[in-house]
Design a protein around this motif. Structure first.
Motif, PDB file in Angstrom:
ATOM      1  N   ASP A 175     -23.954  97.080 -87.379  1.00 28.84           N
ATOM      2  CA  ASP A 175     -23.818  97.428 -88.796  1.00 28.84           C
ATOM      3  C   ASP A 175     -23.528  96.208 -89.669  1.00 28.84           C
ATOM      4  O   ASP A 175     -24.044  96.085 -90.778  1.00 28.84           O
ATOM      5  CB  ASP A 175     -22.698  98.456 -88.996  1.00 28.84           C
ATOM      6  CG  ASP A 175     -23.043  99.815 -88.406  1.00 28.84           C
ATOM      7  OD1 ASP A 175     -24.222 100.068 -88.102  1.00 28.84           O
ATOM      8  OD2 ASP A 175     -22.116 100.629 -88.248  1.00 28.84           O
ATOM      9  N   GLN A 176     -22.726  95.285 -89.161  1.00 27.51           N
ATOM     10  CA  GLN A 176     -22.307  94.127 -89.954  1.00 27.51           C
ATOM     11  C   GLN A 176     -23.478  93.230 -90.364  1.00 27.51           C
ATOM     12  O   GLN A 176     -23.354  92.443 -91.296  1.00 27.51           O
ATOM     13  CB  GLN A 176     -21.265  93.317 -89.200  1.00 27.51           C
ATOM     14  CG  GLN A 176     -21.816  92.569 -87.991  1.00 27.51           C
ATOM     15  CD  GLN A 176     -20.732  92.041 -87.070  1.00 27.51           C
ATOM     16  OE1 GLN A 176     -19.914  92.792 -86.585  1.00 27.51           O
ATOM     17  NE2 GLN A 176     -20.740  90.741 -86.845  1.00 27.51           N
ATOM     18  N   PHE A 177     -24.618  93.357 -89.682  1.00 27.50           N
ATOM     19  CA  PHE A 177     -25.781  92.517 -90.000  1.00 27.50           C
ATOM     20  C   PHE A 177     -26.860  93.273 -90.785  1.00 27.50           C
ATOM     21  O   PHE A 177     -27.910  92.705 -91.093  1.00 27.50           O
ATOM     22  CB  PHE A 177     -26.404  91.941 -88.728  1.00 27.50           C
ATOM     23  CG  PHE A 177     -25.433  91.133 -87.902  1.00 27.50           C
ATOM     24  CD1 PHE A 177     -24.729  90.073 -88.453  1.00 27.50           C
ATOM     25  CD2 PHE A 177     -25.220  91.441 -86.563  1.00 27.50           C
ATOM     26  CE1 PHE A 177     -23.831  89.333 -87.703  1.00 27.50           C
ATOM     27  CE2 PHE A 177     -24.323  90.703 -85.793  1.00 27.50           C
ATOM     28  CZ  PHE A 177     -23.623  89.655 -86.371  1.00 27.50           C
ATOM     29  N   SER A 178     -26.602  94.526 -91.120  1.00 29.92           N
ATOM     30  CA  SER A 178     -27.656  95.367 -91.692  1.00 29.92           C
ATOM     31  C   SER A 178     -28.041  95.013 -93.135  1.00 29.92           C
ATOM     32  O   SER A 178     -29.028  95.532 -93.649  1.00 29.92           O
ATOM     33  CB  SER A 178     -27.259  96.834 -91.612  1.00 29.92           C
ATOM     34  OG  SER A 178     -26.169  97.111 -92.474  1.00 29.92           O
ATOM     35  N   PHE A 179     -27.276  94.125 -93.755  1.00 29.70           N
ATOM     36  CA  PHE A 179     -27.627  93.669 -95.108  1.00 29.70           C
ATOM     37  C   PHE A 179     -27.900  92.166 -95.145  1.00 29.70           C
ATOM     38  O   PHE A 179     -27.914  91.562 -96.211  1.00 29.70           O
ATOM     39  CB  PHE A 179     -26.512  94.029 -96.103  1.00 29.70           C
ATOM     40  CG  PHE A 179     -26.502  95.471 -96.504  1.00 29.70           C
ATOM     41  CD1 PHE A 179     -27.417  95.966 -97.420  1.00 29.70           C
ATOM     42  CD2 PHE A 179     -25.566  96.344 -95.962  1.00 29.70           C
ATOM     43  CE1 PHE A 179     -27.404  97.306 -97.801  1.00 29.70           C
ATOM     44  CE2 PHE A 179     -25.543  97.686 -96.333  1.00 29.70           C
ATOM     45  CZ  PHE A 179     -26.468  98.163 -97.256  1.00 29.70           C
ATOM     46  N   ASP A 180     -28.113  91.568 -93.983  1.00 31.21           N
ATOM     47  CA  ASP A 180     -28.339  90.113 -93.896  1.00 31.21           C
ATOM     48  C   ASP A 180     -29.795  89.748 -94.188  1.00 31.21           C
ATOM     49  O   ASP A 180     -30.500  89.182 -93.359  1.00 31.21           O
ATOM     50  CB  ASP A 180     -27.926  89.584 -92.518  1.00 31.21           C
ATOM     51  CG  ASP A 180     -26.426  89.533 -92.338  1.00 31.21           C
ATOM     52  OD1 ASP A 180     -25.688  89.847 -93.296  1.00 31.21           O
ATOM     53  OD2 ASP A 180     -25.973  89.193 -91.233  1.00 31.21           O
TER      54      ASP A 180
END
Length: 156
Positions: free
Chosen positions: A75-80
């Motif tokens: 989830d932490q990379f889903s807006f990268d």
């Protein structure tokens, strides 16, 4: 029609070709969005490009599992979203979304109905059915955001 086929149809409706629930879909909404519009920030909202990347990130991650791979997304990379500096890069993101969405739907259609209620990767993620339905609901949520942001950009 099998449950898997019905889920695949609902997934295609929100991403590629439907109008039943929202009277639109991702492909319809994004087909005429330029790179400039896609990366334009409206207040504190995510950009259209960011939301497009975000939905594709999850589709590609679950698609990898459906193709026999591991669940590698976080989830932490889903807006990268990497910078989109050209119209070509924007169109490439859209084309990957369309291609992966169709692959996703095609693989969902092939899932035997009894497998839909089996554990998806790990018990904490629930079943295949829950994850596919979640993908559909998540997509509608962000489709609404994209539709509103697009209206704000084109009718200030």
């Amino acid at each position: 029609m099998s449950s898997a086929s019905q889920l695949a149809k609902r997934f295609r409706e929100v991403l590629l070709d439907g109008v039943w629930i929202a009277n639109t879909n991702f492909k319809d909404q994004l087909s005429d969005v330029t790179r400039e519009q896609a990366v334009t920030k409206v207040g504190s909202l995510n950009t259209i490009a960011m939301l497009t990347f975000h939905i594709h990130y999850y589709i590609a991650g679950v698609l990898n599992v459906l193709e026999g791979g591991d669940l590698e997304i976080k989830d932490q990379f889903s807006f990268d979203l990497p910078p989109i500096e050209s119209e070509e890069q924007w169109k490439d993101l859209l084309n990957r979304l369309w291609t992966d969405s169709e692959k996703f739907a095609s693989l969902v259609e092939q899932i035997p109905d009894d497998k839909l209620d089996e554990v998806f990767v790990d018990e904490k993620y629930g079943t295949y059915r829950r994850n596919i339905e979640g993908m559909i609901e998540h997509s509608y949520y962000h489709l609404g955001q994209i539709t509103l942001i697009k209206k704000m950009l084109t009718h200030p």
